[in-house]
Design a protein around this motif. Structure first.
Motif, short mmCIF file in Angstrom:
data_model
loop_
_atom_site.label_atom_id
_atom_site.label_comp_id
_atom_site.label_asym_id
_atom_site.label_seq_id
_atom_site.Cartn_x
_atom_site.Cartn_y
_atom_site.Cartn_z
N ASN A 1 27.34 53.95 68.12
CA ASN A 1 28.36 54.43 67.33
C ASN A 1 29.48 53.63 67.31
OD1 ASN A 1 30.42 56.10 66.09
ND2 ASN A 1 29.10 57.93 66.16
N PRO A 2 29.96 52.86 66.02
CA PRO A 2 31.21 51.86 66.36
C PRO A 2 32.41 53.02 66.39
CG PRO A 2 30.15 51.90 64.08
CD PRO A 2 29.19 52.70 64.83
N GLY B 1 19.92 41.28 60.23
CA GLY B 1 20.30 41.17 58.79
C GLY B 1 20.15 42.21 57.71
N ASN B 2 18.99 42.67 57.88
CA ASN B 2 18.47 43.61 56.91
C ASN B 2 19.33 44.88 57.28
OD1 ASN B 2 16.87 42.07 55.63
ND2 ASN B 2 15.02 42.33 56.71
N LEU B 3 19.26 45.32 58.50
CA LEU B 3 19.92 46.38 58.85
C LEU B 3 21.35 46.52 58.49
CD1 LEU B 3 18.20 47.29 62.37
CD2 LEU B 3 17.99 48.39 60.38
N ASN C 1 27.29 46.11 55.77
CA ASN C 1 28.22 44.98 56.65
C ASN C 1 27.40 43.72 56.10
OD1 ASN C 1 29.29 43.54 58.55
ND2 ASN C 1 28.83 44.85 60.15
N TRP C 2 27.95 43.23 54.81
CA TRP C 2 27.59 42.04 54.26
C TRP C 2 27.79 40.85 55.04
CZ3 TRP C 2 23.48 42.22 51.15
CH2 TRP C 2 23.39 43.45 50.61
N TRP D 1 34.63 46.44 65.62
CA TRP D 1 35.10 45.55 64.40
C TRP D 1 33.90 44.95 63.63
CZ3 TRP D 1 38.33 45.75 60.58
CH2 TRP D 1 38.47 44.60 60.07
N ARG D 2 33.03 44.44 64.57
CA ARG D 2 31.84 43.77 64.02
C ARG D 2 30.81 44.82 63.30
NH1 ARG D 2 31.96 40.91 69.06
NH2 ARG D 2 30.25 42.23 70.03
N GLU D 3 30.95 45.82 63.72
CA GLU D 3 30.02 46.77 63.25
C GLU D 3 30.46 47.74 62.15
OE1 GLU D 3 26.97 47.46 64.43
OE2 GLU D 3 27.24 45.73 65.66
N ILE D 4 31.72 47.70 62.02
CA ILE D 4 32.38 48.53 60.80
C ILE D 4 33.80 48.21 60.34
CG2 ILE D 4 33.33 50.14 62.55
CD1 ILE D 4 33.01 52.48 60.46
#
Length: 589
Positions: free
Chosen positions: A500-501, A130-132, A138-139, A528-531
């Motif tokens: 790398n997304p 979550g912190n990363l 990526n809230w 999509w989850r990453e960016i």
């Protein structure tokens, strides 16, 4: 997906976190890789007691010795290797503890994500992930992890307030909160927290009445709940009801004297109302109670500047001039104030005081743009040439800045001449060559783009970004004869940079071009989850549609249309595939 070489519109920010997060004590970011004590990095790690053969024991011994010698990267890799062999959550936990001392966020994330796969409810893994996620903006993912790690003291309302203040997408956050509310065993107090957070997302989407209805439904028993008062003040502020926002913030201060959240809301309401004396009293109190530090002064000054109040902002900033601890944003803001007051030469002095670092190129771009707007194009170009001589480390970035400014002025021949001349002078400059390739690609000159990317890959065979860009360019062009080469290039990029997304999206896209949408889907879903990127969204919509998941494709289309004000690739997709457009709703005669 090739990373975009254009920087786009540059903006000044307080720091990675918003002012709201700063004043909240950075609650959402209590973990940082470098924060752990170096005395005993493996303290609390679970022991490894059984299931070892000779190879397994050797792997673990090497990892243990590497950790004791401070080679935490090797220790992490060793534990991960052993964990894959034994499918052990305890080993992955040990790997994650070691990875935190590498300061390699990709490695930390890989270890924590594997830990979560083996132990989905592990709160520490969720906290790290979550912190990363929050650190890179990526809230939505940060909120999902926050909910996994939640305990009785978790304040989701405050977390969502921080996320929204930092640019989080209210639609995505609301979806996550709604899903969490469906949990049947959730205690009522936690449900109220989630409902208040949902009210904040309603307000952020402009549905202020819906937000107020959601709060009213909680009844009167929670009227003195600080979370509720925070939400009421924030919603009133969003709705332009500044007196109401101020009253709620004042009520919060009466219940929690000195609470920085309510002081900040009070100051914002007063600034919007033009009550500058009262606003300055609140900001002075914040400085006294939270520590008079440069970052806080800069953040508070930005509040005044948002409403065009230069004098109080300047009073906050001027004491920091010549302070060695002052952030570079100080000079950006003072330069912006001078620029808005038509003091061009004074603004130029401030912009030039921004030291090398994250804001350096932004300051020079802002200065040159200001000169151009003042009909001083020759001065702007001369300024950038001098800066290139003064700052050799920023030479390439300053060339790119000048090219972009010339393009914006419709002076493409001059921009191209500068770019070609500088690249001829420094043919090994990979950043400049990549920029020229991406500039050509955006202009539809695919031959020049491909030629530059091939040259760059020859010069730097381990450049994952260049490998991915060339592979994606070949795949996207649609020539079946190029797909084998495209896949090899992208696969090599993935081996070099597996997290790398953009590369994950490319792996999916080349599979789709090969007629394998079922293979493409998990790669593009992961990207999509990453960016949150409109190009990845367009790819995912098309793949889902072709797999027959039409409802999900249209839901994602609606989300993308809400999330991205500028979405040319979504528009292009709908032009090519008009059947994806939602059917118009019939109107009553």
């Amino acid at each position: 997906m090739p990373p975009n070489a254009r920087h786009g519109k540059l903006t000044c920010t307080l720091a990675t976190l918003s002012l709201t997060a700063w004043l909240a004590g950075c609650q959402s970011f209590s973990y940082s890789p470098g924060s752990a004590s170096q005395a005993d990095p493996m303290a609390g790690a679970p022991p490894i007691t059984r299931g070892l053969d000779a190879d397994g024991l050797s792997t673990l011994l090497i990892a243990e010795i590497a950790g004791q010698r401070g080679d935490y990267r090797r220790a992490t890799e060793g534990y991960l290797k052993a964990a894959e062999r034994y499918h052990s959550a305890a080993l992955v936990e040990r790997a994650t503890l070691a990875s935190r001392f590498t300061d390699d966020t990709a490695l930390i994330e890989r270890a924590a994500r594997r830990w979560q796969e083996l132990a989905p409810e592990a709160p520490v893994a969720a906290q790290i992930l979550g912190n990363l996620a929050g650190g890179r903006g990526n809230w939505d993912e940060a909120l999902k992890q926050r909910l996994i790690a939640a305990d009785d003291d978790t304040d989701i309302t405050r977390f969502v307030d921080t996320a929204l203040s930092s640019g989080g997408d209210p639609v995505a956050l609301a979806d996550t909160l709604e899903q969490a509310l469906d949990e049947p065993t959730l205690p009522e107090s936690r449900k109220d927290d989630l409902r208040l957070a949902l009210a904040l997302t309603d307000s952020a989407q402009g549905d202020h009445e819906g937000a107020q209805r959601r709060i009213a439904a909680l009844g009167n028993d929670s009227r003195d709940n600080p979370q509720r008062i925070l939400a009421e003040s924030r919603i009133a502020l969003d709705a332009g009801k500044y007196h109401q926002a101020r009253l709620a913030a004042k009520r919060g201060l009466n219940l929690s004297p000195g609470d920085p959240r309510f002081l900040l809301l009070m100051a914002r309401a007063d600034i919007r109302l033009g009550n500058l004396v009262s606003a300055e009293s609140s900001t002075d109190t914040l400085l006294e109670t939270r520590g008079d530090n440069p970052l806080l002064r800069v953040g508070l000054a930005q509040l005044y500047l948002e409403e065009g109040h230069h004098d109080p902002a300047r009073r906050l900033l001027l004491p920091l001039v010549d302070d060695p601890q002052a952030p570079s944003a100080l000079y950006l803001l003072l330069g912006s104030i001078a620029e808005q007051e038509d003091e061009v030469d004074n603004a130029l002095l401030y912009y030039r005081r921004v030291p090398p670092g994250p804001d350096f190129l932004l300051s020079r771009q802002r200065a040159a743009s200001m000169l151009i707007e003042a009909d001083r194009l020759l001065d702007a170009r001369a300024f950038l040439r001098v800066e290139r001589l003064r700052h050799d480390d920023a030479y390439t970035g300053l060339v790119i800045t000048e090219v972009q400014l010339l393009d914006q002025q419709g002076l493409e021949p001059e921009a191209e001449a500068l770019l070609n001349r500088e690249l001829a002078r420094s043919p090994e400059d990979g950043d400049l060559r990549y920029f020229r390739a991406m500039r050509a690609w955006s202009e539809g000159d695919l031959d020049t783009s491909e030629q530059d990317l091939r040259t760059l890959v020859e010069q730097q065979p381990d450049n994952a970004v260049a490998l991915n860009a060339l592979g994606y360019t070949l795949a996207d062009a649609g020539d079946p004869d190029d797909l084998d080469e495209a896949r090899r290039l992208i696969q090599r990029a993935y081996e070099l940079s597996p997290d790398n997304p953009a590369i994950l999206d490319s792996l999916g896209w080349v599979a789709y071009r090969e007629g394998k949408p079922e293979v493409a889907l998990p790669w593009i879903e992961r990207a999509w989850r990453e960016i949150a990127d409109q190009e990845v969204a367009a790819h995912l919509i098309e793949v889902l549609w072709d797999l027959g998941q039409k409802q999900r494709a249209r839901e994602l289309l609606q989300e993308a249309q809400q999330r991205f004000p500028e979405r040319p690739l979504i528009v292009d997709l709908l032009d090519r595939r008009p059947e994806i457009r939602p059917e118009p709703t019939a109107t009553a005669p």
